[in-house]
Design an enzyme around this catalytic site. Structure first.
Site, PDB file in Angstrom:
ATOM      1  N   ARG A   1      28.886 -22.743 -38.409  1.00  0.00           N
ATOM      2  CA  ARG A   1      28.968 -21.114 -39.242  1.00  0.00           C
ATOM      3  C   ARG A   1      29.531 -21.255 -39.877  1.00  0.00           C
ATOM      4  NH1 ARG A   1      30.679 -17.768 -34.201  1.00  0.00           N
ATOM      5  NH2 ARG A   1      30.673 -19.739 -33.161  1.00  0.00           N
TER       6      ARG A   1
ATOM      7  N   ARG B   1      24.593 -12.260 -29.888  1.00  0.00           N
ATOM      8  CA  ARG B   1      25.939 -12.833 -29.698  1.00  0.00           C
ATOM      9  C   ARG B   1      26.521 -12.004 -29.152  1.00  0.00           C
ATOM     10  NH1 ARG B   1      28.873 -13.869 -33.143  1.00  0.00           N
ATOM     11  NH2 ARG B   1      30.113 -15.622 -32.245  1.00  0.00           N
TER      12      ARG B   1
ATOM     13  N   CYS C   1      15.214  -2.536 -24.383  1.00  0.00           N
ATOM     14  CA  CYS C   1      15.623  -2.766 -22.866  1.00  0.00           C
ATOM     15  C   CYS C   1      15.965  -2.331 -22.142  1.00  0.00           C
ATOM     16  CB  CYS C   1      14.315  -2.064 -22.240  1.00  0.00           C
ATOM     17  SG  CYS C   1      12.964  -1.386 -23.427  1.00  0.00           S
TER      18      CYS C   1
HETATM   19  N1  LLP Z   1      28.599 -30.185 -34.305  1.00  0.00           N
HETATM   20  C1  LLP Z   1      28.668 -30.257 -33.098  1.00  0.00           C
HETATM   21  C2  LLP Z   1      27.734 -31.184 -31.884  1.00  0.00           C
HETATM   22  C3  LLP Z   1      28.505 -28.632 -32.340  1.00  0.00           C
HETATM   23  O1  LLP Z   1      27.885 -28.832 -30.724  1.00  0.00           O
HETATM   24  C4  LLP Z   1      28.615 -27.599 -32.895  1.00  0.00           C
HETATM   25  C5  LLP Z   1      28.180 -26.593 -32.153  1.00  0.00           C
HETATM   26  C6  LLP Z   1      28.292 -27.515 -34.159  1.00  0.00           C
HETATM   27  C7  LLP Z   1      29.060 -29.320 -35.003  1.00  0.00           C
HETATM   28  C8  LLP Z   1      28.578 -26.810 -35.097  1.00  0.00           C
HETATM   29  O2  LLP Z   1      29.774 -25.855 -35.120  1.00  0.00           O
HETATM   30  P1  LLP Z   1      30.355 -24.908 -35.836  1.00  0.00           P
HETATM   31  O3  LLP Z   1      30.785 -25.360 -37.612  1.00  0.00           O
HETATM   32  O4  LLP Z   1      29.084 -24.049 -35.427  1.00  0.00           O
HETATM   33  O5  LLP Z   1      31.229 -24.307 -34.863  1.00  0.00           O
HETATM   34  N2  LLP Z   1      25.946 -20.531 -30.629  1.00  0.00           N
HETATM   35  C9  LLP Z   1      27.742 -19.759 -30.963  1.00  0.00           C
HETATM   36  C10 LLP Z   1      28.068 -21.107 -31.122  1.00  0.00           C
HETATM   37  C11 LLP Z   1      27.834 -22.808 -30.871  1.00  0.00           C
HETATM   38  C12 LLP Z   1      28.626 -23.698 -31.212  1.00  0.00           C
HETATM   39  C13 LLP Z   1      27.608 -24.686 -31.060  1.00  0.00           C
HETATM   40  N3  LLP Z   1      27.860 -26.018 -31.525  1.00  0.00           N
HETATM   41  C14 LLP Z   1      28.043 -18.736 -31.600  1.00  0.00           C
HETATM   42  O6  LLP Z   1      27.312 -18.141 -31.798  1.00  0.00           O
HETATM   43  O7  LLP Z   1      28.833 -18.218 -31.683  1.00  0.00           O
END
Ligand code: LLP
Length: 442
Positions: A301, A338, A369
């Site tokens: 992110r 989201r 919808c």
């Molecule tokens: N590494 C692993 C093993 C992970 O499961 C994730 C995210 C990351 C790295 C990266 O994390 P970040 O830096 O992006 O927080 N769809 C959700 C977020 C799900 C995150 C899942 N794992 C949202 O839109 O908030």
């Protein structure tokens, strides 16, 4: 005075700048983006993307002797983002055959890939071995047994990191907490499963235990949970040295750092996050008299999130007296799920009317919808008109990558902007694309 007041109430831009009332990002104006690429469109500021990658790479390099940053591609997986991150010195975290092939075709060497997943198929593990994926994050005993069998068959060894679950609950939405005790991911530390997994891995000749991994959650806005996780992982590293006689060569502390979605959000700076983790790992290694592991972090992110924005065209406007005004845009939950999934909040602005003062709050709805297809429940804008362009900020992460085709809406394109140029890195899906897998009725 009046003008100052109006300016104070005008849009606050989380990305790009204002020029004559128009939103301009990477030197490309909103009108031109809409004219040349249509709406909705995901816009990514290439300079910000690179700056985010560099913030991790340089903070690690400056504060720790041996490190590797890894881009969690799930946040926005396409060839362009994988390649950009690799060119900036990062490895790429992948979770499926689809993500593996995307990174490989983008020119990322297999050795710079890290494969995760709580239920990797035998085929995905075989592909990873065959392609020479650099690290496999072992999530569970099934991964271990399949890797044992597959490495024997292939006559190869694989380098693995064991994914551990420290049992920490960061304050974030419950759907994106990943390192708590009650989690589908990883080997639990609190119940001793992690220790059992270390011992089992050491018995498997084809599975080389390079180190440990954890990921506690996403959109985490404070450093304390990351600190606890680092301590907990270093305790296991000390235990491994003491009781198993093996050292942790690599420690991957995952991703999870939050970003700014609303102007008032104050996430920790990337440098502070990295410096804090580096300090803990160094201190704990010194205290336990174990070699310094290579320190890895795996952000998704915070690489792509604030570098992105989505540009929409406003259509129908429906005021309901005394209740609210629905302002509908030409996107919705199919291209940004989201808000519906996590009650995620965003900031928006009218992309051609940035100087106009904001008036009463309105609700930005999508065109699926469902009543729940709302992108922003309350945001103050100048009075919107049909045909206006609307920009929603900080949409770079987990939008395109989580988009679907509900109501058979084709997914928007991804466009990189830089130095006054816009280039399409993922084309707009067409209705023909959507129909291409349908089998026509006889
Ligand atoms: N590494 C692993 C093993 C992970 O499961 C994730 C995210 C990351 C790295 C990266 O994390 P970040 O830096 O992006 O927080 N769809 C959700 C977020 C799900 C995150 C899942 N794992 C949202 O839109 O908030």
């Amino acid at each position: 005075m009046e003008r100052k007041l109006a300016m104070e109430q005008a849009a606050s831009l989380l990305l790009g700048e204002e020029q004559d009332g128009e939103w301009v990002v990477g030197g490309v104006g909103a009108r031109r983006l809409a004219r040349e690429h249509g709406t909705p469109v995901y816009v990514l500021d290439e300079a910000r993307l690179r700056a985010n990658c560099r913030a991790y790479v340089t903070a690690l390099r400056d504060t720790y002797p041996n490190s590797q940053a890894i881009f969690a591609s799930k946040a926005l997986c396409c060839m362009a983002t994988c390649r950009l991150a690799y060119d900036e010195g990062m490895w790429v975290d992948v979770v499926s055959a689809g993500e593996i092939h995307t990174a490989l075709r983008a020119g990322v060497p297999a050795g710079a890939l890290m494969l995760h997943g709580n239920n990797k198929t035998r085929e995905e593990l075989a592909l990873a071995i065959e392609a020479g994926v650099g690290r496999i994050g072992v999530d569970n005993f099934n991964d271990l047994e399949w890797l044992d069998a597959l490495t024997r068959e292939a006559g190869r060894r694989v380098d693995v990191l064991l994914r551990l679950t420290p049992g920490i609950e960061p304050h974030t939405h419950k759907a994106i907490v990943t390192g708590g005790v009650d989690s589908k991911f990883g080997f639990g530390i609190p119940d001793g499963t992690a220790q059992a997994a270390v011992r089992r891995t050491l018995e498997l000749p084809g599975v080389r235990l390079r180190g440990l991994h954890c990921h506690i959650g996403s959109q985490v806005m404070e450093l304390a949970p990351f600190e606890q996780a680092a301590h907990s992982m270093m305790e296991i590293a000390a235990w491994m040295a003491r009781d198993c006689g093996v050292s942790v060569e690599e420690l991957d502390l995952g991703g999870g750092l939050g970003i700014r979605y609303l102007p008032a959000d104050r996430p920790p700076a990337i440098r502070d996050y990295v410096t804090t983790l580096a300090g803990i790992v160094r201190d704990r290694a010194g205290a336990a008299r174990i070699p310094l592991p290579r320190l890895m972090v795996e952000p998704g992110r915070s690489i792509v999130g604030d570098a992105g924005a989505t540009l929409y065209r406003i259509g129908a406007i429906k005021p309901i007296a005394g209740i609210r005004t629905y302002v509908s845009v030409d996107g919705g939950m199919y291209e940004n799920p989201r808000p519906a999934l996590y009650q995620a909040r965003y900031e928006a602005a009218l992309a051609e009317r940035l100087r106009e003062p904001r008036r009463a709050p309105v609700t930005i709805a999508g065109r699926c919808c469902e009543s729940g297809d709302v992108l922003i429940w309350e945001t103050a804008l100048p009075e919107p008109r049909p045909g206006d362009l609307l920009v929603i900020f900080s949409t770079g992460a987990y939008t395109y990558s989580m988009a679907g085709n509900y109501n058979r809406y084709p997914r928007p394109p991804v466009v990189f902007v830089q130095d006054g140029k816009a280039r399409v890195v993922v084309g707009r899906e067409t209705v023909d694309d959507l129909l291409s897998k349908d089998v026509p009725p006889a």
